[in-house]
Design an enzyme around this catalytic site. Structure first.
Site, PDB file in Angstrom:
ATOM      1  N   ASP A 159       6.180  -4.461   8.331  1.00 54.85           N
ATOM      2  CA  ASP A 159       6.596  -3.831   9.582  1.00 54.85           C
ATOM      3  C   ASP A 159       7.519  -4.757  10.375  1.00 54.85           C
ATOM      4  O   ASP A 159       8.521  -4.323  10.940  1.00 54.85           O
ATOM      5  CB  ASP A 159       5.367  -3.459  10.413  1.00 54.85           C
ATOM      6  CG  ASP A 159       4.376  -2.625   9.621  1.00 54.85           C
ATOM      7  OD1 ASP A 159       4.768  -1.571   9.114  1.00 54.85           O
ATOM      8  OD2 ASP A 159       3.222  -3.058   9.483  1.00 54.85           O
ATOM      9  N   HIS A 187      -1.677  -1.435  11.012  1.00 53.52           N
ATOM     10  CA  HIS A 187      -0.604  -1.032  10.095  1.00 53.52           C
ATOM     11  C   HIS A 187      -0.719   0.475   9.900  1.00 53.52           C
ATOM     12  O   HIS A 187      -1.229   0.966   8.901  1.00 53.52           O
ATOM     13  CB  HIS A 187      -0.718  -1.774   8.768  1.00 53.52           C
ATOM     14  CG  HIS A 187       0.301  -1.333   7.765  1.00 53.52           C
ATOM     15  ND1 HIS A 187       1.654  -1.492   7.960  1.00 53.52           N
ATOM     16  CD2 HIS A 187       0.166  -0.710   6.571  1.00 53.52           C
ATOM     17  CE1 HIS A 187       2.309  -0.995   6.919  1.00 53.52           C
ATOM     18  NE2 HIS A 187       1.421  -0.514   6.065  1.00 53.52           N
TER      19      HIS A 187
END
Length: 333
Positions: A159, A187
């Site tokens: 990410d 996440h």
């Protein structure tokens, strides 16, 4: 050459591991002089495929590879292990609710945690990749009480890399000219990609990203949404989930954990919350900005959290607390 270390990769017959193993084996993660005993762990029905992966690694003729061991036995896999990348997990199937996914993964990561607790080195560094990564990491951590809890982390570097790339592209810069982008939380689509403290190097001068981009609406809207939904976008376009970028992020995460971060720059990792940092409840595996020295991470302290950030961070913490409660119910059943 350094002493041989034992490195375990689970889900080793899958597509992420296929993109990952070559980089590990040629020294991109643990160093160009570090010999490796590579252990490839997967479920029994995947062992024939692992045989093919082993043949390919042999055919790469990589001098750092001391041994290659395919196995479906977690006890055997984690015996004496120095590092583990837990890529394998039960994927979400059509019609499966989140609680069903958590229940299936509880069994997997509980068993692997127990095996590590009994057989791995107490210094093992564990990176959980398989989703839901934060809660799977928590399950493995709770199932291995003899191993320090800070030795368990989950992957949010993918990410971070996605966020960094979006900003660099917007500014027309190489990605290494953008630093200190932070991923807070889970996440999942509740994660908070935060550019408020990020910096861009432009013509040799470090500039706050918000000042460089000059588009607050983009940085607090489409930028965040793009990063949150990037995995789904890749899946829609490729008809397969992210593998190459996930493998690169795994390498980045473990290399920084092994060798440390540079200067005062930080990276994002899912780590244990102590309940005293940035208002995040104790006992969650939550993504924070961290600096790393001597294989030990520490959460970056003192960052200003505005109202916008507070709301985003708390939303992700709430989701993680709900996942934790469900997981604990399954573990205690």
């Amino acid at each position: 050459m350094a002493d041989v270390i034992r490195v375990v990769v689970s889900g080793a017959a899958g597509q992420i591991a296929y993109a990952l193993l070559y980089s590990i084996a040629k020294g991109d993660v643990f160093g160009s002089d570090q010999r490796l005993d590579l252990v490839l762990l997967d479920i029994p029905q995947m062992l024939p495929i692992l045989d093919g992966v082993i043949m390919e690694l042999q055919d790469c003729s990589l001098p750092l590879v001391n041994s290659l061991t395919p196995t479906a036995d977690a006890d055997e896999a984690f015996k004496g292990a120095d590092a583990a990348m837990l890529v394998g997990a039960m994927p979400r199937k059509p019609g499966m609710e989140r609680k069903d996914l958590l229940k299936a993964n509880c069994r997997i990561f509980q068993a692997q945690g127990k095996a590590m607790d009994q057989f791995a080195k107490k210094t093992i560094k564990v990176l959980v990749v398989g989703n839901p990564a934060n809660t799977n990491c928590l399950i493995a951590q709770r199932s291995a009480p003899s191993i320090p809890k800070e030795n368990f982390t989950c992957l949010t570097r993918l990410d971070q890399n996605r966020a960094q790339a979006q900003i660099a592209d917007r500014l027309g810069l190489p990605t290494n000219k953008v630093c200190d982008v932070t991923i807070w939380g889970n996440h999942s689509t509740t994660q908070y990609p935060d550019a408020l403290h990020a910096k861009a190097e432009i013509d040799g001068v470090s500039t706050p990203v918000f000042a460089a981009v000059k588009d607050d609406a983009w940085l607090t809207g489409p930028f965040i949404e793009t990063v949150q939904k990037r995995g789904a976008a890749v899946l829609a376009a490729r008809k397969l989930s992210s593998a190459m970028s996930a493998a690169k992020a795994i390498c980045d995460h473990m290399r920084d954990w092994w060798f440390g971060t540079q200067g005062d720059k930080w990276v994002s990792m899912g780590v244990s919350s102590d309940g005293n940092t940035y208002g995040i409840p104790e006992g969650l595996i939550y993504s924070f900005p961290v600096c790393i020295q001597n294989k030990q991470w520490t959460i970056v302290q003192g960052l200003e959290i505005n109202d916008f950030s507070r709301k985003k961070m708390d939303t992700s913490a709430k989701e993680l607390a709900e996942e934790k409660d469900m997981a604990m119910d399954f573990l205690n059943a």
